[in-house]
Design a protein around this motif. Structure first.
Motif, mmCIF file in Angstrom:
data_model
loop_
_atom_site.group_PDB
_atom_site.id
_atom_site.type_symbol
_atom_site.label_atom_id
_atom_site.label_comp_id
_atom_site.label_asym_id
_atom_site.label_seq_id
_atom_site.Cartn_x
_atom_site.Cartn_y
_atom_site.Cartn_z
ATOM 1 N N ASN A 34 5.393 -2.007 -5.668
ATOM 2 C CA ASN A 34 4.009 -1.049 -5.702
ATOM 3 C C ASN A 34 4.323 0.269 -6.269
ATOM 4 O OD1 ASN A 34 2.904 0.999 -3.426
ATOM 5 N ND2 ASN A 34 1.425 -0.742 -3.653
ATOM 6 N N GLU A 35 3.747 0.605 -6.893
ATOM 7 C CA GLU A 35 3.933 1.900 -7.750
ATOM 8 C C GLU A 35 4.303 3.235 -6.909
ATOM 9 O OE1 GLU A 35 2.214 4.492 -11.316
ATOM 10 O OE2 GLU A 35 1.073 3.119 -10.541
ATOM 11 N N TRP A 36 3.439 2.885 -5.722
ATOM 12 C CA TRP A 36 3.574 4.284 -4.580
ATOM 13 C C TRP A 36 4.527 4.125 -3.587
ATOM 14 C CZ3 TRP A 36 0.375 4.669 0.266
ATOM 15 C CH2 TRP A 36 0.682 5.739 0.770
ATOM 16 N N ARG A 37 4.543 2.800 -3.169
ATOM 17 C CA ARG A 37 5.631 2.579 -1.763
ATOM 18 C C ARG A 37 6.907 1.964 -2.423
ATOM 19 N NH1 ARG A 37 1.564 -0.670 1.722
ATOM 20 N NH2 ARG A 37 3.598 -1.032 3.036
ATOM 21 N N CYS A 69 -5.863 6.013 -0.143
ATOM 22 C CA CYS A 69 -6.919 5.070 0.722
ATOM 23 C C CYS A 69 -6.841 5.882 2.009
ATOM 24 C CB CYS A 69 -6.043 3.773 0.854
ATOM 25 S SG CYS A 69 -5.798 2.804 -0.659
ATOM 26 N N TYR A 73 -2.447 2.336 -2.096
ATOM 27 C CA TYR A 73 -2.517 3.408 -2.930
ATOM 28 C C TYR A 73 -2.383 4.909 -1.970
ATOM 29 C CZ TYR A 73 -4.258 0.159 -6.194
ATOM 30 O OH TYR A 73 -4.572 -0.714 -6.910
ATOM 31 N N ARG A 74 -1.782 5.838 -2.418
ATOM 32 C CA ARG A 74 -1.719 7.135 -1.329
ATOM 33 C C ARG A 74 -3.010 7.559 -0.712
ATOM 34 N NH1 ARG A 74 -2.919 11.435 -0.765
ATOM 35 N NH2 ARG A 74 -4.065 11.480 -2.780
#
Length: 217
Positions: free
Chosen positions: A45-48, A87, A84-85
């Motif tokens: 996951n790109e964010w987490r 959301c 996604y951050r």
């Protein structure tokens, strides 16, 4: 009876939806729903960063507080896990539900206020089972007993009028919503005979005139 045995396969994804209904000390009702998604394998996951098997991709909840008319008097939504951050930024928008009544046209009104980019797809989807949970919660005999006890305790229960004409039975919300609750089914005949429309409907209604029956389902 369980599902038939499947062919060989690999488990990849699990979605869980849990809904609960509560009677509050102030006489209102809380209906809560939670939706989670998880994978059985590690993925990026790109964010987490890397998500391990069992990590929640989505973990979102909503609480609707309703009164005895099924009108929403408060609403709170939260996002604890998302891909996604941003959301969770939309969660406060679900206060737009305040003032809506759970009943006919409810889902259309939800889409008008929270459809598309105005809301979160997963929480909006969760409102379907939350709404049916509200009916299951408030319509039970236990719920009616709790509500009556609260109104007696708080002095908000109107006195009975011995001269008042008996109220006609109200059409059950589940009537004609599924196979078992068809208006001409044996279930309807047994539990709400006043609304039964089978070939012997007239005789059935005459036999139970004035009899109060407790519904199940």
């Amino acid at each position: 009876m369980p599902l038939s045995p499947p062919i060989g396969r690999q488990h990849l994804h699990t979605r869980r939806v849990v809904c609960q209904g509560f009677f509050r000390d102030d006489g209102l009702w809380d209906i809560e729903g939670r939706i989670t998604d998880e994978k059985t394998y590690e993925h990026a996951n790109e964010w987490r960063g890397p998500l391990k098997p069992g990590d929640f991709v989505h973990d979102m909840s909503i609480r609707l507080t309703i009164d005895h008319t099924f009108t929403i008097v408060d609403a709170e939504a939260v996002t604890d896990s998302s891909p996604y951050r941003m959301c969770g930024d939309i969660a406060p928008a679900f206060r737009k539900l305040i003032g809506l009544r759970i009943g006919g046209g409810f889902h259309r009104a939800v889409r008008e206020r929270l459809g598309g980019v105005q809301g979160c797809t997963h929480i909006v989807e969760l409102l379907g089972p939350v709404a049916t949970t509200a009916f299951q919660t408030v319509s039970s005999k236990k719920a009616r007993d709790l509500n009556r006890a609260h109104r007696e305790k708080t002095g908000t229960l109107p006195p009975k009028d011995p001269n008042a004409a008996p109220k006609p039975p109200r059409k059950p919300y589940m009537l004609d919503t599924c196979h078992s609750w068809a208006s001409d089914s044996e279930v309807t005949k047994r539990w709400v005979p006043h609304f039964y429309t089978g070939p012997d409907a007239e005789a059935v209604r005459a036999a139970v005139e004035g009899k109060d029956v407790e519904m199940e389902g």
